[in-house]
Design a protein around this motif. Structure first.
Motif, PDB file in Angstrom:
ATOM      1  N   VAL A  66      36.482  33.707  31.403  1.00 32.34           N
ATOM      2  CA  VAL A  66      36.507  35.168  31.480  1.00 32.34           C
ATOM      3  C   VAL A  66      37.255  35.631  32.729  1.00 32.34           C
ATOM      4  O   VAL A  66      37.986  36.624  32.690  1.00 32.34           O
ATOM      5  CB  VAL A  66      35.087  35.777  31.381  1.00 32.34           C
ATOM      6  CG1 VAL A  66      34.282  35.590  32.646  1.00 32.34           C
ATOM      7  CG2 VAL A  66      35.157  37.247  31.007  1.00 32.34           C
ATOM      8  N   LEU A  67      37.136  34.912  33.829  1.00 34.39           N
ATOM      9  CA  LEU A  67      37.876  35.278  35.035  1.00 34.39           C
ATOM     10  C   LEU A  67      39.376  35.109  34.829  1.00 34.39           C
ATOM     11  O   LEU A  67      40.173  35.928  35.296  1.00 34.39           O
ATOM     12  CB  LEU A  67      37.401  34.447  36.228  1.00 34.39           C
ATOM     13  CG  LEU A  67      35.975  34.734  36.704  1.00 34.39           C
ATOM     14  CD1 LEU A  67      35.557  33.724  37.767  1.00 34.39           C
ATOM     15  CD2 LEU A  67      35.824  36.153  37.207  1.00 34.39           C
ATOM     16  N   MET A  68      39.763  34.063  34.105  1.00 36.73           N
ATOM     17  CA  MET A  68      41.189  33.872  33.802  1.00 36.73           C
ATOM     18  C   MET A  68      41.705  34.989  32.900  1.00 36.73           C
ATOM     19  O   MET A  68      42.810  35.505  33.122  1.00 36.73           O
ATOM     20  CB  MET A  68      41.410  32.508  33.148  1.00 36.73           C
ATOM     21  CG  MET A  68      41.288  31.359  34.110  1.00 36.73           C
ATOM     22  SD  MET A  68      41.360  29.690  33.387  1.00 36.73           S
ATOM     23  CE  MET A  68      42.474  29.830  32.028  1.00 36.73           C
ATOM     24  N   GLY A  69      40.929  35.369  31.887  1.00 35.49           N
ATOM     25  CA  GLY A  69      41.349  36.450  31.001  1.00 35.49           C
ATOM     26  C   GLY A  69      41.502  37.768  31.748  1.00 35.49           C
ATOM     27  O   GLY A  69      42.491  38.487  31.567  1.00 35.49           O
ATOM     28  N   ASP A  70      40.535  38.083  32.602  1.00 35.50           N
ATOM     29  CA  ASP A  70      40.629  39.309  33.396  1.00 35.50           C
ATOM     30  C   ASP A  70      41.821  39.262  34.348  1.00 35.50           C
ATOM     31  O   ASP A  70      42.488  40.275  34.573  1.00 35.50           O
ATOM     32  CB  ASP A  70      39.336  39.525  34.196  1.00 35.50           C
ATOM     33  CG  ASP A  70      38.163  39.925  33.321  1.00 35.50           C
ATOM     34  OD1 ASP A  70      38.375  40.347  32.170  1.00 35.50           O
ATOM     35  OD2 ASP A  70      37.013  39.825  33.806  1.00 35.50           O
ATOM     36  N   SER A  71      42.094  38.087  34.893  1.00 31.80           N
ATOM     37  CA  SER A  71      43.225  37.940  35.810  1.00 31.80           C
ATOM     38  C   SER A  71      44.558  38.139  35.094  1.00 31.80           C
ATOM     39  O   SER A  71      45.507  38.664  35.682  1.00 31.80           O
ATOM     40  CB  SER A  71      43.185  36.572  36.484  1.00 31.80           C
ATOM     41  OG  SER A  71      42.051  36.473  37.324  1.00 31.80           O
ATOM     42  N   VAL A  72      44.625  37.754  33.830  1.00 30.84           N
ATOM     43  CA  VAL A  72      45.838  37.993  33.041  1.00 30.84           C
ATOM     44  C   VAL A  72      46.079  39.494  32.932  1.00 30.84           C
ATOM     45  O   VAL A  72      47.208  39.969  33.130  1.00 30.84           O
ATOM     46  CB  VAL A  72      45.728  37.337  31.639  1.00 30.84           C
ATOM     47  CG1 VAL A  72      46.789  37.872  30.687  1.00 30.84           C
ATOM     48  CG2 VAL A  72      45.811  35.836  31.750  1.00 30.84           C
ATOM     49  N   ASN A  73      45.038  40.262  32.642  1.00 27.06           N
ATOM     50  CA  ASN A  73      45.194  41.717  32.547  1.00 27.06           C
ATOM     51  C   ASN A  73      45.562  42.328  33.888  1.00 27.06           C
ATOM     52  O   ASN A  73      46.385  43.236  33.954  1.00 27.06           O
ATOM     53  CB  ASN A  73      43.905  42.359  32.036  1.00 27.06           C
ATOM     54  CG  ASN A  73      43.890  42.428  30.552  1.00 27.06           C
ATOM     55  OD1 ASN A  73      44.826  42.907  29.955  1.00 27.06           O
ATOM     56  ND2 ASN A  73      42.833  41.926  29.959  1.00 27.06           N
ATOM     57  N   TYR A  74      44.929  41.870  34.939  1.00 24.99           N
ATOM     58  CA  TYR A  74      45.262  42.360  36.280  1.00 24.99           C
ATOM     59  C   TYR A  74      46.748  42.083  36.563  1.00 24.99           C
ATOM     60  O   TYR A  74      47.471  42.958  37.052  1.00 24.99           O
ATOM     61  CB  TYR A  74      44.378  41.683  37.327  1.00 24.99           C
ATOM     62  CG  TYR A  74      44.736  42.053  38.742  1.00 24.99           C
ATOM     63  CD1 TYR A  74      44.149  43.146  39.356  1.00 24.99           C
ATOM     64  CD2 TYR A  74      45.675  41.310  39.463  1.00 24.99           C
ATOM     65  CE1 TYR A  74      44.486  43.490  40.658  1.00 24.99           C
ATOM     66  CE2 TYR A  74      46.020  41.649  40.750  1.00 24.99           C
ATOM     67  CZ  TYR A  74      45.419  42.741  41.346  1.00 24.99           C
ATOM     68  OH  TYR A  74      45.766  43.082  42.627  1.00 24.99           O
ATOM     69  N   ALA A  75      47.210  40.868  36.236  1.00 23.60           N
ATOM     70  CA  ALA A  75      48.607  40.498  36.470  1.00 23.60           C
ATOM     71  C   ALA A  75      49.560  41.366  35.647  1.00 23.60           C
ATOM     72  O   ALA A  75      50.637  41.736  36.126  1.00 23.60           O
ATOM     73  CB  ALA A  75      48.823  39.019  36.154  1.00 23.60           C
ATOM     74  N   LEU A  76      49.179  41.698  34.421  1.00 20.77           N
ATOM     75  CA  LEU A  76      50.017  42.601  33.612  1.00 20.77           C
ATOM     76  C   LEU A  76      50.129  43.965  34.279  1.00 20.77           C
ATOM     77  O   LEU A  76      51.205  44.566  34.311  1.00 20.77           O
ATOM     78  CB  LEU A  76      49.440  42.746  32.201  1.00 20.77           C
ATOM     79  CG  LEU A  76      49.587  41.541  31.293  1.00 20.77           C
ATOM     80  CD1 LEU A  76      48.809  41.756  30.003  1.00 20.77           C
ATOM     81  CD2 LEU A  76      51.050  41.264  31.000  1.00 20.77           C
ATOM     82  N   ILE A 126      44.677  49.151  35.506  1.00 17.55           N
ATOM     83  CA  ILE A 126      44.804  50.174  36.549  1.00 17.55           C
ATOM     84  C   ILE A 126      44.724  49.539  37.928  1.00 17.55           C
ATOM     85  O   ILE A 126      45.516  49.858  38.825  1.00 17.55           O
ATOM     86  CB  ILE A 126      43.723  51.265  36.375  1.00 17.55           C
ATOM     87  CG1 ILE A 126      44.019  52.095  35.126  1.00 17.55           C
ATOM     88  CG2 ILE A 126      43.647  52.155  37.613  1.00 17.55           C
ATOM     89  CD1 ILE A 126      42.880  53.005  34.708  1.00 17.55           C
ATOM     90  N   GLU A 127      43.772  48.630  38.102  1.00 23.19           N
ATOM     91  CA  GLU A 127      43.630  47.973  39.404  1.00 23.19           C
ATOM     92  C   GLU A 127      44.903  47.203  39.754  1.00 23.19           C
ATOM     93  O   GLU A 127      45.367  47.250  40.887  1.00 23.19           O
ATOM     94  CB  GLU A 127      42.428  47.034  39.414  1.00 23.19           C
ATOM     95  CG  GLU A 127      41.094  47.717  39.237  1.00 23.19           C
ATOM     96  CD  GLU A 127      40.653  48.587  40.397  1.00 23.19           C
ATOM     97  OE1 GLU A 127      41.326  48.629  41.445  1.00 23.19           O
ATOM     98  OE2 GLU A 127      39.609  49.236  40.251  1.00 23.19           O
ATOM     99  N   GLY A 128      45.455  46.498  38.783  1.00 23.55           N
ATOM    100  CA  GLY A 128      46.689  45.759  39.042  1.00 23.55           C
ATOM    101  C   GLY A 128      47.858  46.670  39.356  1.00 23.55           C
ATOM    102  O   GLY A 128      48.610  46.435  40.302  1.00 23.55           O
TER     103      GLY A 128
END
Length: 174
Positions: A66-76, A126-128
């Motif tokens: 789940v942390l990897m999935g969230d990090s993908v969205n942050y990176a996008l 948004i955070e990313g």
């Protein structure tokens, strides 16, 4: 529910492939593809109770996924930061929103992991795109996702073989 997969198909994969399938479903969901991740987490809790899976295997795989999935969205979101700033960066409303996220973004991240889950992916983006610090994002994400996994996993564990009834009640509530 996604047309690509039904809950029954996913649970078949989970029972056949174990924690790796759980991790894959949770990663895909965290990356933004609609999947019934909380059902899978509750099922994992029930499987742990029935000694089909070990919590010390399932929990780390699920958390990393789940942390990897969230990090993908942050990176996008971070990838789109230049476009976002060109489009709205000079707008005072955007600047005010960015300032608010800088000050209170951690609360938004934490709450959207386990309480306001439909807002998690937009929050990641948004955070990313707002330039929010990744280490801060990661720490709040870790805290919120830990609450999510332990909360739903515990519900599945407590309800054991009746976890589907509780999962439907939680789904109806949310």
């Amino acid at each position: 529910m996604s047309d690509l997969f039904t809950l029954e198909q996913i649970l078949t994969y989970v029972s056949a492939y174990g924690p790796i399938a759980i991790g894959l479903v949770i990663f895909i969901n965290g990356a933004g593809v609609p999947m019934p991740a909380f059902f899978v987490v509750m099922a994992a809790g029930a499987f742990v109770r029935q000694n089909i899976m070990a919590w010390y295997v399932v929990l780390p795989i699920a958390l990393v996924s789940v942390l990897m999935g969230d990090s993908v969205n942050y990176a996008l979101g971070r990838f789109a930061q230049g476009w976002t700033m060109r489009r709205w960066g000079h707008n005072s409303a955007w600047q005010n929103a960015q300032h608010t996220f800088d000050e209170r973004g951690g609360v938004a991240i934490f709450l959207t992991r386990w309480l306001l889950t439909p807002l998690a992916i937009p929050t990641n983006l948004i955070e990313g795109s707002s330039g929010y610090s990744y280490p801060r994002f990661f720490l709040y994400d870790l805290a919120g996702e830990s609450v999510w996994l332990l909360g739903y996993g515990t519900l599945g564990y407590l309800f054991g073989s009746n976890w589907q009834v509780m999962a439907q009640a939680v789904s109806d509530f949310s």
